[in-house]
Design a protein around this motif. Structure first.
Motif, PDB file in Angstrom:
ATOM      1  N   THR A   1      35.691 -12.025  40.052  1.00  0.00           N
ATOM      2  CA  THR A   1      36.378 -10.769  40.355  1.00  0.00           C
ATOM      3  C   THR A   1      36.087  -9.712  39.286  1.00  0.00           C
ATOM      4  O   THR A   1      36.280  -8.527  39.516  1.00  0.00           O
ATOM      5  CB  THR A   1      37.902 -10.981  40.448  1.00  0.00           C
ATOM      6  OG1 THR A   1      38.401 -11.417  39.180  1.00  0.00           O
ATOM      7  CG2 THR A   1      38.248 -11.984  41.527  1.00  0.00           C
TER       8      THR A   1
ATOM      9  N   TYR B   1      28.077  -6.468  40.409  1.00  0.00           N
ATOM     10  CA  TYR B   1      26.911  -6.992  41.120  1.00  0.00           C
ATOM     11  C   TYR B   1      25.890  -5.900  41.437  1.00  0.00           C
ATOM     12  O   TYR B   1      26.265  -4.756  41.760  1.00  0.00           O
ATOM     13  CB  TYR B   1      27.354  -7.646  42.431  1.00  0.00           C
ATOM     14  CG  TYR B   1      28.231  -8.859  42.252  1.00  0.00           C
ATOM     15  CD1 TYR B   1      27.696 -10.140  42.239  1.00  0.00           C
ATOM     16  CD2 TYR B   1      29.605  -8.714  42.092  1.00  0.00           C
ATOM     17  CE1 TYR B   1      28.501 -11.255  42.084  1.00  0.00           C
ATOM     18  CE2 TYR B   1      30.422  -9.830  41.928  1.00  0.00           C
ATOM     19  CZ  TYR B   1      29.870 -11.103  41.923  1.00  0.00           C
ATOM     20  OH  TYR B   1      30.672 -12.193  41.769  1.00  0.00           O
TER      21      TYR B   1
ATOM     22  N   ALA C   1      27.486  -9.723  45.979  1.00  0.00           N
ATOM     23  CA  ALA C   1      28.918  -9.588  45.712  1.00  0.00           C
ATOM     24  C   ALA C   1      29.723 -10.294  46.801  1.00  0.00           C
ATOM     25  O   ALA C   1      29.310 -10.347  47.962  1.00  0.00           O
ATOM     26  CB  ALA C   1      29.299  -8.113  45.648  1.00  0.00           C
TER      27      ALA C   1
ATOM     28  N   ALA D   1      34.432  -6.915  47.989  1.00  0.00           N
ATOM     29  CA  ALA D   1      34.018  -6.099  46.843  1.00  0.00           C
ATOM     30  C   ALA D   1      33.734  -4.678  47.307  1.00  0.00           C
ATOM     31  O   ALA D   1      33.245  -4.458  48.409  1.00  0.00           O
ATOM     32  CB  ALA D   1      32.772  -6.694  46.192  1.00  0.00           C
TER      33      ALA D   1
ATOM     34  N   THR E   1      31.756  -4.428  43.100  1.00  0.00           N
ATOM     35  CA  THR E   1      32.658  -5.181  42.218  1.00  0.00           C
ATOM     36  C   THR E   1      34.043  -5.269  42.830  1.00  0.00           C
ATOM     37  O   THR E   1      34.417  -4.450  43.679  1.00  0.00           O
ATOM     38  CB  THR E   1      32.753  -4.514  40.834  1.00  0.00           C
ATOM     39  OG1 THR E   1      33.578  -5.311  39.980  1.00  0.00           O
ATOM     40  CG2 THR E   1      33.357  -3.125  40.940  1.00  0.00           C
ATOM     41  N   LYS E   2      34.783  -6.269  42.376  1.00  0.00           N
ATOM     42  CA  LYS E   2      36.187  -6.395  42.772  1.00  0.00           C
ATOM     43  C   LYS E   2      37.107  -5.880  41.667  1.00  0.00           C
ATOM     44  O   LYS E   2      38.319  -5.928  41.782  1.00  0.00           O
ATOM     45  CB  LYS E   2      36.525  -7.856  43.084  1.00  0.00           C
ATOM     46  CG  LYS E   2      36.087  -8.290  44.480  1.00  0.00           C
ATOM     47  CD  LYS E   2      36.757  -9.591  44.884  1.00  0.00           C
ATOM     48  CE  LYS E   2      36.543  -9.876  46.366  1.00  0.00           C
ATOM     49  NZ  LYS E   2      37.252 -11.102  46.798  1.00  0.00           N
TER      50      LYS E   2
END
Length: 327
Positions: free
Chosen positions: A71, A75, A97, A101, A159-160
């Protein structure tokens, strides 16, 4: 938890040793072997179960850490297809990802998000099954000096992480990670985009001019209406004085810049009157002045002053209050 498992393992070892010794003694003395077997069984449970439980806990924690790490990871994104749409680029791409995300795109000198789900949505594109699609704003990705055919450098990731601050800008520490050569892409700024952006700027300028003209027209209209109100107020006040039969000994004037109504009394003997009589005269003039000002839509009720022809002040409105000063 680890302390309990260690204790269990230690006790298991002791029981296992004790069981083996007891079993050997039983074999030599030809006594019952059950006690030794029981001890060996109990020791074996502690000896083998404790490591198994510990291994299971380690695997679970490792999986949790791996999930937590994923998380936090940023990416790389690959742009597979680009289509110019008016001022923008419609893009589709792939990434490693995880699902959910969000895709982020910023320019080298901007910390605001410039990619959205569509050209009419502020929401960020979301990864699903390793794919995404979105719209990159040509207006925010370029500046006034950008030329048709120019390669626009942008940075795109997935991205998360929560990378936005309270003002919806990319946090500086996140922007520092995103502005990485590994995440850089280049898009061609086309002539059609340049022309569309120039048209938008031209429309904005025209709207600004129209707005300015509208304000000017509105201001002129307001000024004209205010003059009408002032003239109506003057005429109505003079009519009031004439109807009361005071026109021979009372002159009225109004200064709109100072919002000051002035009653000039020709009979100077008024100064010999009591303060109560002067107050009553002021109240009568003020009530009629306020009433007529409201009827004529004057912006505000005028201040009032009563003076004699030789300049002596009889009564006047207090500037900083609604009261009156009697002389």
């Amino acid at each position: 938890m680890y302390y309990i498992l260690a204790t269990l393992f230690f006790v298991g070892c002791l029981l296992l040793i004790a069981g083996i010794i007891t079993l050997i003694v039983a074999l030599i003395t030809k006594k019952k072997k059950k006690t030794g077997l029981y001890l060996i069984l109990a020791g074996a449970i502690g000896f083998f179960v404790a490591p198994t439980i510990e291994s299971s806990i380690q695997n679970t924690r490792s999986a949790e850490q791996k999930t937590h790490k994923s998380t936090k990871k940023i990416y790389k994104v690959n742009i597979d297809k680009v289509k110019v749409d008016d001022t923008d680029w419609d893009v589709t791409g792939t990434t490693n990802a995880p699902d959910g995300a969000k895709v982020i795109c910023i320019s080298n000198d901007e910390s605001s998000q410039i990619i959205t789900k569509t050209d009419i949505s502020d929401a960020s594109p979301v990864v699903k099954d390793g794919k995404f699609k979105g719209t990159i704003s040509g207006i925010f990705a370029t500046d006034d000096k950008a030329k048709a055919g120019e390669k626009v450098k942008l940075f795109v990731v997935a991205t998360k992480q929560k990378v936005w601050d309270d003002d919806d800008f990319i946090k500086s520490e996140a922007a520092g990670k995103i502005l990485n050569p590994d995440f850089k892409i280049k898009l061609t700024f086309t002539k059609s985009q340049k022309d569309s952006i120039d048209d938008v700027d031209s429309d904005d300028d025209n709207e600004s001019d129209d707005s300015s003209n509208s304000v000017s027209s509105s201001s002129e209209s307001s000024s004209s209406k205010n003059k009408e109100s002032i003239n109506a107020y003057k005429e109505s006040m003079n009519k009031y004085i004439e109807n009361k039969g005071w026109s021979e000994k009372l002159d009225f004037s109004y200064d709109p810049d100072d919002n000051q109504a002035k009653f000039e009394i020709g009979d100077s003997t008024i100064m010999a009157e009591s303060k109560e009589a002067k107050r009553n005269l002021y109240v009568e003039f003020k009530e009629h002045s306020d009433e007529i000002a409201d009827m004529c839509d004057l912006k505000e009720q005028p201040k009032l002053q009563i003076i004699t022809t030789d300049g002596q002040v009889v009564a006047e409105t207090k500037v900083l209050s609604d009261g009156v000063t009697i002389h």
